[in-house]
Design a protein around this motif. Structure first.
Motif, PDB file in Angstrom:
ATOM      1  N   LEU A 282     -35.550 -16.914  33.532  1.00 12.30           N
ATOM      2  CA  LEU A 282     -36.777 -17.706  33.382  1.00 12.30           C
ATOM      3  C   LEU A 282     -37.008 -18.600  34.600  1.00 12.30           C
ATOM      4  N   ALA A 283     -35.930 -19.214  35.075  1.00  9.11           N
ATOM      5  CA  ALA A 283     -36.079 -20.246  36.113  1.00  9.11           C
ATOM      6  C   ALA A 283     -35.891 -19.728  37.530  1.00  9.11           C
ATOM      7  N   TRP A 284     -35.379 -18.484  37.670  1.00  7.54           N
ATOM      8  CA  TRP A 284     -35.053 -17.954  39.002  1.00  7.54           C
ATOM      9  C   TRP A 284     -36.174 -18.208  39.998  1.00  7.54           C
ATOM     10  N   PRO A 285     -35.903 -18.661  41.200  1.00  3.77           N
ATOM     11  CA  PRO A 285     -34.596 -18.838  41.838  1.00  3.77           C
ATOM     12  C   PRO A 285     -33.977 -20.225  41.646  1.00  3.77           C
ATOM     13  N   THR A 286     -34.504 -21.016  40.722  1.00  2.00           N
ATOM     14  CA  THR A 286     -33.865 -22.314  40.482  1.00  2.00           C
ATOM     15  C   THR A 286     -32.907 -22.175  39.301  1.00  2.00           C
ATOM     16  N   ARG A 287     -32.226 -23.251  38.947  1.00  2.00           N
ATOM     17  CA  ARG A 287     -31.284 -23.237  37.814  1.00  2.00           C
ATOM     18  C   ARG A 287     -31.678 -24.330  36.832  1.00  2.00           C
ATOM     19  N   ILE A 288     -31.545 -24.010  35.561  1.00  2.00           N
ATOM     20  CA  ILE A 288     -31.850 -25.010  34.525  1.00  2.00           C
ATOM     21  C   ILE A 288     -30.741 -25.009  33.471  1.00  2.00           C
ATOM     22  N   ASP A 289     -30.687 -26.069  32.699  1.00  2.00           N
ATOM     23  CA  ASP A 289     -29.721 -26.148  31.598  1.00  2.00           C
ATOM     24  C   ASP A 289     -30.101 -25.119  30.539  1.00  2.00           C
ATOM     25  N   ALA A 290     -29.095 -24.344  30.083  1.00  2.00           N
ATOM     26  CA  ALA A 290     -29.353 -23.312  29.073  1.00  2.00           C
ATOM     27  C   ALA A 290     -28.861 -23.734  27.697  1.00  2.00           C
ATOM     28  N   GLY A 291     -28.213 -24.889  27.619  1.00  2.00           N
ATOM     29  CA  GLY A 291     -27.639 -25.317  26.346  1.00  2.00           C
ATOM     30  C   GLY A 291     -26.303 -24.651  26.061  1.00  2.00           C
ATOM     31  N   VAL A 292     -25.739 -23.993  27.080  1.00  2.00           N
ATOM     32  CA  VAL A 292     -24.478 -23.253  26.891  1.00  2.00           C
ATOM     33  C   VAL A 292     -23.306 -24.151  27.294  1.00  2.00           C
ATOM     34  N   ALA A 293     -22.271 -24.131  26.480  1.00  2.00           N
ATOM     35  CA  ALA A 293     -21.090 -24.957  26.773  1.00  2.00           C
ATOM     36  C   ALA A 293     -20.457 -24.521  28.091  1.00  2.00           C
ATOM     37  N   PRO A 294     -19.932 -25.472  28.882  1.00  2.00           N
ATOM     38  CA  PRO A 294     -19.261 -25.088  30.133  1.00  2.00           C
ATOM     39  C   PRO A 294     -18.071 -24.188  29.835  1.00  2.00           C
ATOM     40  N   LEU A 295     -17.768 -23.302  30.762  1.00  2.00           N
ATOM     41  CA  LEU A 295     -16.628 -22.390  30.584  1.00  2.00           C
ATOM     42  C   LEU A 295     -15.344 -23.114  30.961  1.00  2.00           C
ATOM     43  N   ASP A 296     -14.437 -23.185  30.011  1.00  2.00           N
ATOM     44  CA  ASP A 296     -13.147 -23.851  30.249  1.00  2.00           C
ATOM     45  C   ASP A 296     -12.101 -22.762  30.469  1.00  2.00           C
ATOM     46  N   LEU A 297     -11.922 -22.375  31.740  1.00  2.00           N
ATOM     47  CA  LEU A 297     -11.040 -21.228  32.026  1.00  2.00           C
ATOM     48  C   LEU A 297      -9.600 -21.492  31.635  1.00  2.00           C
ATOM     49  N   ALA A 298      -9.158 -22.739  31.808  1.00  2.00           N
ATOM     50  CA  ALA A 298      -7.761 -23.052  31.496  1.00  2.00           C
ATOM     51  C   ALA A 298      -7.477 -22.868  30.006  1.00  2.00           C
ATOM     52  N   ALA A 299      -8.507 -23.064  29.191  1.00  2.00           N
ATOM     53  CA  ALA A 299      -8.315 -22.950  27.739  1.00  2.00           C
ATOM     54  C   ALA A 299      -8.449 -21.499  27.251  1.00  2.00           C
TER      55      ALA A 299
END
Ligand code: NAD
Ligand code: MG
Length: 395
Positions: A282-299
């Motif tokens: 939707l926002a390309w080429p910019t970035r917007i908040d998608a409401g998605v939780a950040p990815l916690d790779l360590a977890a």
């Protein structure tokens, strides 16, 4: 309407992708407005969405439900235009009510509206993979003629789009060696053919990582979804079949990868939530908040990758075979698969019968050159008829 506000037609608004799209739109009222909402037959859900999003136009594909939609909208005090029928969706896409089209109808039913969005130069956010599997070359022609842009929403293709320089470049000139599509493996990963003989639609629709519509859930369980995605990647990125690999990655955190000739491999990662790909598109080429939780790779559990089992999940092999056969073979594959999945969901075909039926139809209808949409639709009809006849004779 303020300048810079994108006017979005959400086709298949009552579905899984439709719902995720509207969630992202609702987070950014300053950037997006849902001006057209469409649905097949869930009139209650469509009326509810209209009450919330106040579009300019609501379209219900089933004409018998138009009066019911009008009644519900009047009762809710919603004033918007109402239309019904397959062609009304295509007309809505082609008109001035939208500059952006989210193609999220399931199956070949989405072809005409996808093509209309491309032809009229709209920004096309493509989720409806069946339309590009059916009519890849025609869709690319329509896009070129319309001068609009296609941003893939399918998470694998969105990931590849993000990992390529400039979106959709010449692969060889950009030093791309391979595209690697990841696959979760679906709910039956690791099972043998014998294990799969009696699985039920409920088991097949229980995807470990994603919540999706029933058709794509079954496709994920057979790996036909990955097969359709290989064909989609071929058309979207101009990659020969031999340059497209599939890797099973059960965690669905790496959404796909691009391997370059210098040994670099770029991947796009994120939690398995379609709102990331939708927000990106939707926002390309910019970035917007998608409401998605950040990815916690360590977890996260360790990330695993393995080769797909093509003997058990024959649909993936059949899709590669159809792609290599050329012509309209992928449209035949898609039509046969839609009938097979419907039959499986209705309890009229065992799970392993899906690949058998697709294979029989491909054998019965050898590929022909793709001339235009009319002939393609006729071949789609013939493939469905052949599939239904084979099903009837098997009973
Ligand atoms: P879904 O079954 O949840 O929703 C389908 C939508 O299409 C509904 O709004 C329905 O009303 C509409 N529809 C169905 N038949 C129609 C017809 N004949 N005419 C008009 N409208 C019709 O499906 P979904 O999971 O949202 O998938 C939609 C498309 O997106 C599919 O092509 C799927 O392969 C693709 N996709 C989905 C996901 C996902 O996570 N759900 C991911 C990638 C791609
Ligand atoms: Mg996908």
């Amino acid at each position: 309407m303020s300048p810079g506000l994108r006017q979005v037609a959400v086709l298949g608004a009552t579905g899984s992708i439709g719902g995720s799209t509207l969630d992202v739109i609702a987070r950014h009222p300053d950037r997006f407005r849902a001006t057209v909402l469409t649905a097949h037959s869930n009139v209650a859900a469509l009326a509810e969405l209209c009450t919330r999003f106040r579009p300019e136009l609501a379209v219900i594909a089933d004409p018998a439900l138009e009066a019911e939609l009008a009644r519900r909208l009047a009762a809710a005090g919603v004033r918007c235009d109402i239309a019904s029928g397959h062609d009304a969706i295509t007309q809505a896409v082609s008109g001035t009510l939208c500059d952006t089209v989210v193609a999220a109808i399931v199956g070949a039913a989405g072809l005409d509206s996808t093509l209309a969005a491309a032809r009229t130069g709209k920004r096309l956010l493509l989720a409806n993979k069946e339309s590009i599997v059916m009519a890849g070359a025609l869709l690319l022609e329509a896009l070129a003629a319309g001068g609009g842009e296609l941003i893939p929403v399918d998470s694998e293709h969105n990931a590849i789009f993000q990992c390529l320089p400039g979106g959709r470049p010449n692969l060889a000139a950009s030093g791309v060696r391979r595209l690697i599509l990841t696959a979760s493996g679906g709910p039956f990963r690791g099972r043998t053919r014998a294990d799969l003989a009696g699985v039920t639609p409920e088991q097949a629709c229980k995807h470990p990582n994603w919540v999706m519509g029933r058709k794509i859930s079954v496709d994920s369980a057979t790996l036909m979804n990955k097969g359709l995605e290989v064909i989609e990647a071929h058309h979207l990125f101009g990659a020969a079949p031999d340059l497209i690999d599939v890797l099973v990655h059960p965690q669905s955190l790496v959404h796909s990868l691009v391997e370059y000739v210098d040994g670099s491999v770029l991947a796009q990662l994120g939690n398995p939530d379609m709102r990331t790909a939708i927000a990106h598109a939707l926002a390309w080429p910019t970035r917007i908040d998608a409401g998605v939780a950040p990815l916690d790779l360590a977890a996260c559990a360790p990330l695993a990758f393995q080769q797909p089992d093509l003997d058990t999940f024959r649909c993936l092999a059949l899709a590669f075979q159809a792609l290599r056969a050329g012509g309209d073979a992928t449209a035949i594959l898609n039509a046969a698969n839609e009938i097979a999945v419907d039959a499986f969901l209705a309890g009229g075909l065992p799970f392993l019968g899906i690949a058998d039926l697709v294979e029989s139809v491909l054998t019965e209808l050898p590929p022909q050159a793709v001339v235009d949409v009319q002939t393609l639709n006729e071949r789609d009809r013939m493939a469905r008829e052949a599939a239904r006849r084979i099903l009837r004779n098997a009973c």
